[in-house]
Write a protein that holds these residues in place. Structure first.
Motif, PDB file in Angstrom:
ATOM      1  N   GLY A 251       0.791  -1.226   0.000  1.00 18.38           N
ATOM      2  CA  GLY A 251       0.000   0.000   0.000  1.00 18.38           C
ATOM      3  C   GLY A 251       0.819   1.270   0.000  1.00 18.38           C
ATOM      4  O   GLY A 251       0.301   2.339   0.334  1.00 18.38           O
ATOM      5  N   LEU A 252       2.098   1.182  -0.368  1.00 16.66           N
ATOM      6  CA  LEU A 252       2.975   2.345  -0.292  1.00 16.66           C
ATOM      7  C   LEU A 252       3.230   2.963  -1.662  1.00 16.66           C
ATOM      8  O   LEU A 252       3.425   2.246  -2.650  1.00 16.66           O
ATOM      9  CB  LEU A 252       4.319   1.965   0.331  1.00 16.66           C
ATOM     10  CG  LEU A 252       4.288   1.277   1.694  1.00 16.66           C
ATOM     11  CD1 LEU A 252       5.710   1.040   2.187  1.00 16.66           C
ATOM     12  CD2 LEU A 252       3.491   2.090   2.709  1.00 16.66           C
TER      13      LEU A 252
ATOM     14  N   PRO B 286      -4.581  -5.677   2.955  1.00 12.33           N
ATOM     15  CA  PRO B 286      -4.312  -7.102   3.204  1.00 12.33           C
ATOM     16  C   PRO B 286      -3.907  -7.401   4.650  1.00 12.33           C
ATOM     17  O   PRO B 286      -4.062  -8.526   5.120  1.00 12.33           O
ATOM     18  CB  PRO B 286      -3.170  -7.411   2.231  1.00 12.33           C
ATOM     19  CG  PRO B 286      -3.304  -6.401   1.142  1.00 12.33           C
ATOM     20  CD  PRO B 286      -3.833  -5.162   1.808  1.00 12.33           C
ATOM     21  N   LEU B 287      -3.391  -6.382   5.343  1.00  8.05           N
ATOM     22  CA  LEU B 287      -2.995  -6.597   6.730  1.00  8.05           C
ATOM     23  C   LEU B 287      -4.193  -6.982   7.597  1.00  8.05           C
ATOM     24  O   LEU B 287      -4.042  -7.677   8.608  1.00  8.05           O
ATOM     25  CB  LEU B 287      -2.339  -5.324   7.275  1.00  8.05           C
ATOM     26  CG  LEU B 287      -1.451  -5.478   8.500  1.00  8.05           C
ATOM     27  CD1 LEU B 287      -0.275  -6.384   8.197  1.00  8.05           C
ATOM     28  CD2 LEU B 287      -0.959  -4.118   8.949  1.00  8.05           C
TER      29      LEU B 287
ATOM     30  N   ALA C 230       6.189  -3.931   8.590  1.00  9.92           N
ATOM     31  CA  ALA C 230       6.160  -2.866   7.583  1.00  9.92           C
ATOM     32  C   ALA C 230       4.951  -1.957   7.742  1.00  9.92           C
ATOM     33  O   ALA C 230       4.797  -1.010   6.974  1.00  9.92           O
ATOM     34  CB  ALA C 230       6.161  -3.476   6.184  1.00  9.92           C
ATOM     35  N   ALA C 231       4.099  -2.198   8.734  1.00  7.35           N
ATOM     36  CA  ALA C 231       2.876  -1.412   8.891  1.00  7.35           C
ATOM     37  C   ALA C 231       3.197   0.052   9.167  1.00  7.35           C
ATOM     38  O   ALA C 231       4.038   0.372  10.008  1.00  7.35           O
ATOM     39  CB  ALA C 231       2.032  -1.992  10.028  1.00  7.35           C
TER      40      ALA C 231
ATOM     41  N   ASP D 284      -1.377   1.825  13.434  1.00 10.28           N
ATOM     42  CA  ASP D 284      -2.342   1.953  14.526  1.00 10.28           C
ATOM     43  C   ASP D 284      -3.103   0.653  14.735  1.00 10.28           C
ATOM     44  O   ASP D 284      -3.348   0.223  15.871  1.00 10.28           O
ATOM     45  CB  ASP D 284      -3.343   3.069  14.207  1.00 10.28           C
ATOM     46  CG  ASP D 284      -2.686   4.435  14.110  1.00 10.28           C
ATOM     47  OD1 ASP D 284      -1.558   4.580  14.616  1.00 10.28           O
ATOM     48  OD2 ASP D 284      -3.304   5.348  13.543  1.00 10.28           O
ATOM     49  N   ALA D 285      -3.483   0.021  13.629  1.00  6.68           N
ATOM     50  CA  ALA D 285      -4.274  -1.205  13.723  1.00  6.68           C
ATOM     51  C   ALA D 285      -3.494  -2.329  14.387  1.00  6.68           C
ATOM     52  O   ALA D 285      -4.032  -3.081  15.208  1.00  6.68           O
ATOM     53  CB  ALA D 285      -4.733  -1.633  12.335  1.00  6.68           C
TER      54      ALA D 285
END
Length: 809
Positions: free
Chosen positions: A47-48, A410-411, A434-435, A441-442
């Motif tokens: 997502g980056l 996907p996380l 890698a979040a 936060d999740a």
């Protein structure tokens, strides 16, 4: 084979052949291509979407080429210097540094001295014969004076040019633009431009590959080439990257017609044409390549370009215009982040050298540039965007946790698996580390929910005293600033070797101050044997029979057994009989031999550390387990460490807690030599606690945070991100202090409980093995008398004298 068949093959991860790629020229609708390209991009980059915060330094706008769409280059002008001088270059660079830029993009015309006498004369006055020579001097000046990392675009280069410029830049580049030779014919955009010969430009890219230079290239679309020719150009670049692996990005740049040029009236490619080309580039290069499109040249198409498969916006400057396209202002970074988020992606900052290359500096960087890059990146290779350093006393970055709700990533699937108590694999754990942004936060919230479910709202701590009985060590661990003596590389204080009366005195004083535990570790003294460790245990038990001896890392156990000719299990049984109660899980560092070969090559290997711990647990000795992270390691190494810990715990059940220890860099040899990062970032340090909670559940239920490394504010944040234990009061912490930490040598119970209650949680004073501390111990721990100044018994014959230090260095 139809183009639909080709897209199905690409979607399945199959590399397109040249003929398959060329067949896409006939597929005019970009949307089917975009859907597959976006999925491939997500597979490689998640997502980056990245960018580089840069300052644009136009060293010279003279050029021997006459491209018919260019307004950057022009002939010499009366009263206008041919080159920026050093003061002008530095003024631009310093403005960029003040604005938070990290990249100095030098752009310039191609070898103007071969066409203009004015250029030759200006270079002579500057003390140079060539533009490339002057460029090397200016790049070195900017690097030295501002810390900005140079990226150089000087046009066609020889191997000698590239080698010289590699010494002062982290990356270089040249746009291929097009491999279509016909564009150089009369009437074409490159007529009269010798440096736009595709063969010559490809030779430059070959030379950069041979020199192992992280390199940028790409194509310019809409200057008269066909779609088939675009694909041929991309295939030519892919062939070179297959050979050398040095193309860090492919730019798909759209032609913009400029007044005053011969192509002022030429039609510009429309957005669909640009999207088609971006998608084709992604299909040709696959998931991992960085595909870039400049955001200022299609400002209304940012979301669509993301949907077509880009993962990078290139360099964006908050200071200088795009001198090549001055009519197209850079988007404000806040706006770019907002538009990227609307497209479902998170904008992240990188350096001029992309992450995969930054993480492999030995291969891709000149030795002089390795330290500046390592000190500017996180473990993923992206730019460090906060100033927090473990143990340094810097404030944690502001974290409001008020970002938009986490969804659609996907996380989320991984977190659902964790909630269902499903074990995670290495790739899963890497994804958790890698979040960023809302995903960070999740992960923290998921870890804290699990902590609350397992541990409730209690936060535990232990009253303990650290006793580091010697700082003399014959190992040369590159992360350690504690060890002293003739063999150490970094002296901070004098060598000492405590005698038994001083050890007994410290234990007795700790007991008087409410301690239930003493924690003993030290350097591996060349004259110590297993008998030394046994004597220490006997002395402590004679002095205070009720104290818990938490002592001797697996390295010390291994060493003690070896010196006595015992097996490890036999020696552990002797230690237990002498009074040893449990082991600290230090000397683990990273349980992966790839990293240990860098940071502690002469230390016990991963399997040996695990062997000692398994034997200890079999003997009935419990232990903690640590990780020391943020130096020369990566997320995959952290994942392997956690998996190995989980596997042993599932087998023995002997670990009481997991303790993340972020690398404190300031005084360590590996950092001072420029071979390590500056510790984990704030995000990574917090995530280590959160991810450990998720990965080690349910086999390890206690996650400790180190107030010495994190500071009290940082420790509090970790306690809200999965941790449930605040560690020990320590009394005489010295190992982290030796590395440069400033957070103090003791946190008394009053301070511990103040931190805990401020979180709305209940403090619980515990023993080493997590029972409640006896009431009389707890009572003795509050309002304790000040510590007596410790006496470090000097070991003068192990001192390193100035002359021997100079010889060793």
């Amino acid at each position: 084979m139809t183009t639909d068949d080709i897209l199905i093959r690409a979607a399945a991860g199959r590399r397109l052949s040249a003929s398959e790629a060329l067949a896409l020229a006939d597929r005019t609708d970009p949307r089917p291509l975009m859907r597959v390209a976006a999925a491939l991009r997500d597979a490689g980059h998640g997502g980056l979407v990245s960018y580089s915060r840069k300052v644009f330094i136009p060293l010279t706008q003279l050029c021997r080429d006459v491209c018919h769409y260019c307004t950057f280059a022009h002939p010499p002008r009366r009263g206008e210097p041919a080159y920026l001088d050093a003061d002008q270059v530095l003024a631009i660079a310093r403005a960029g540094a003040r604005a938070g830029c990290r990249e100095a993009l030098f752009t310039l015309g191609d070898k103007p001295e071969l066409r203009y006498g004015a250029a030759r004369e200006a270079l002579a006055r500057l003390g140079h014969e060539t533009t490339h020579s002057y460029l090397a001097q200016m790049a070195e000046l900017v690097l030295r004076e501002t810390g900005l990392l140079p990226h150089l675009n000087p046009g066609v280069m020889t191997r000698a040019d590239i080698d010289r410029l590699r010494q002062v830049s982290v990356s270089q580049g040249i746009m291929l633009e097009s491999a279509a030779e016909r564009l150089r014919r009369r009437g074409g955009p490159h007529f009269g431009s010798p440096d736009k010969d595709p063969a010559v430009r490809l030779e430059t890219i070959v030379a950069a590959g041979e020199a192992a230079v992280p390199f940028t290239s790409g194509i310019l679309i809409g200057i008269g080439e066909t779609r088939r020719e675009r694909i041929q150009s991309l295939l030519a670049l892919r062939d070179l990257n297959d050979r050398y692996g040095h193309l860090q990005e492919i730019i798909i740049q759209n032609f913009r017609a400029k007044p005053g040029t011969r192509m002022a009236q030429a039609p510009e490619p429309d957005l669909d044409d640009h999207l088609w080309t971006i998608a084709v580039a992604r299909l040709i290069f696959g998931p991992e390549m960085n595909i870039q499109a400049p955001p200022n040249l299609n400002p209304d198409g940012l979301a669509q370009m993301i949907a077509a498969g880009i993962n990078d916006w290139g360099g964006v400057s908050p200071v200088t215009p795009d001198h090549v396209n001055p009519e197209a202002p850079w988007p404000a970074l806040d706006l770019l982040a907002e538009r990227t988020a609307v497209a479902g992606k998170l904008l992240v900052e990188r350096l001029a050298i992309y992450p995969a290359y930054a993480r492999d500096p030995e291969r891709w960087l000149d030795p002089a540039l390795r330290a500046p890059v390592l000190r500017a990146i996180d473990a993923q290779g992206l730019a460090c965007t906060d100033e927090w350093v473990p143990g340094a006393g810097t404030e944690p970055p502001a974290e409001t946790r008020a970002r938009p709700p986490f969804a659609g990533d996907p996380l989320a699937f991984l977190l659902d698996r964790v909630a269902a108590d499903e074990p995670l694999g290495e790739a899963d754990i890497v994804q958790l580390f890698a979040a960023r942004g809302a995903a960070f936060d999740a992960v923290c919230r998921a870890a804290d929910r699990l902590r609350q479910r397992v541990n409730g709202d209690e936060v535990s701590y232990v009253v303990t005293r650290n006793i580091n009985y010697t700082n003399i060590c014959y190992f040369r661990c590159q992360f350690c600033a504690f060890s002293k003596g003739k063999l150490s590389e970094n002296l901070r204080g004098r060598p000492y070797d405590l005698d038994l009366p001083e050890i007994r005195r410290r234990v007795e004083e700790a007991w008087e101050r409410g301690a239930t535990e003493v924690c003993l570790q030290g350097g591996i003294h060349p004259e110590y044997t297993g008998a030394t460790y046994l004597a220490i245990c006997h002395a402590i038990k004679e002095a205070v029979p009720g104290v818990h001896i938490h002592a001797f890392s697996p390295l010390e156990v291994w060493q003690g057994a070896k010196t006595l000719g015992r097996t490890v299990p036999d020696f552990l049984r002797e230690l237990k009989a002498a009074g040893l109660s449990s082991l600290p899980g230090t000397a683990a560092e990273i349980l992966d031999d790839e990293v240990r070969a860098v940071i502690c090559p002469d230390k016990i290997k991963t399997a040996e550390w695990l062997e000692v711990m398994e034997a200890a647990h079999a003997t009935g000795l419990r232990s903690t387990v640590t990780i020391m992270y943020g130096h020369a390691d990566g997320y995959q190494h952290w994942a392997r460490h956690l998996l190995r810990v989980r596997a042993l715990q599932a087998k023995t059940g002997g670990f009481t807690e997991f303790v993340p220890l972020p690398f404190v860099p300031m005084e360590t040899p590996i950092y001072l030599k420029g071979r390590a990062r500056r510790g984990p970032t704030w995000r990574e340090a917090v995530l280590m606690h959160a991810v450990a909670r998720l990965v080690l559940h349910p086999v390890i239920t206690n996650i400790q945070t180190s107030w010495v490394k994190m500071g009290s504010d940082g420790a509090a944040f970790c306690l809200a991100s999965g941790a449930n234990d605040l560690g020990g009061t320590l009394m005489n912490e010295s190992i982290t202090r030796a590395a440069g930490a400033v957070h103090g040598q003791e946190m008394p119970p009053e301070s511990m409980e103040r931190v805990i209650r401020a979180l709305g949680r209940a403090p619980r004073q515990r023993t080493t093995l997590y029972a409640d501390a006896p009431a009389e111990r707890r009572a003795a721990s509050f309002a304790a008398a000040p510590l007596t100044e410790p006496v470090n018994t000097p070991a003068r014959r192990w001192e390193r004298h100035p002359e021997s230090a100079a010889a060793a260095d």
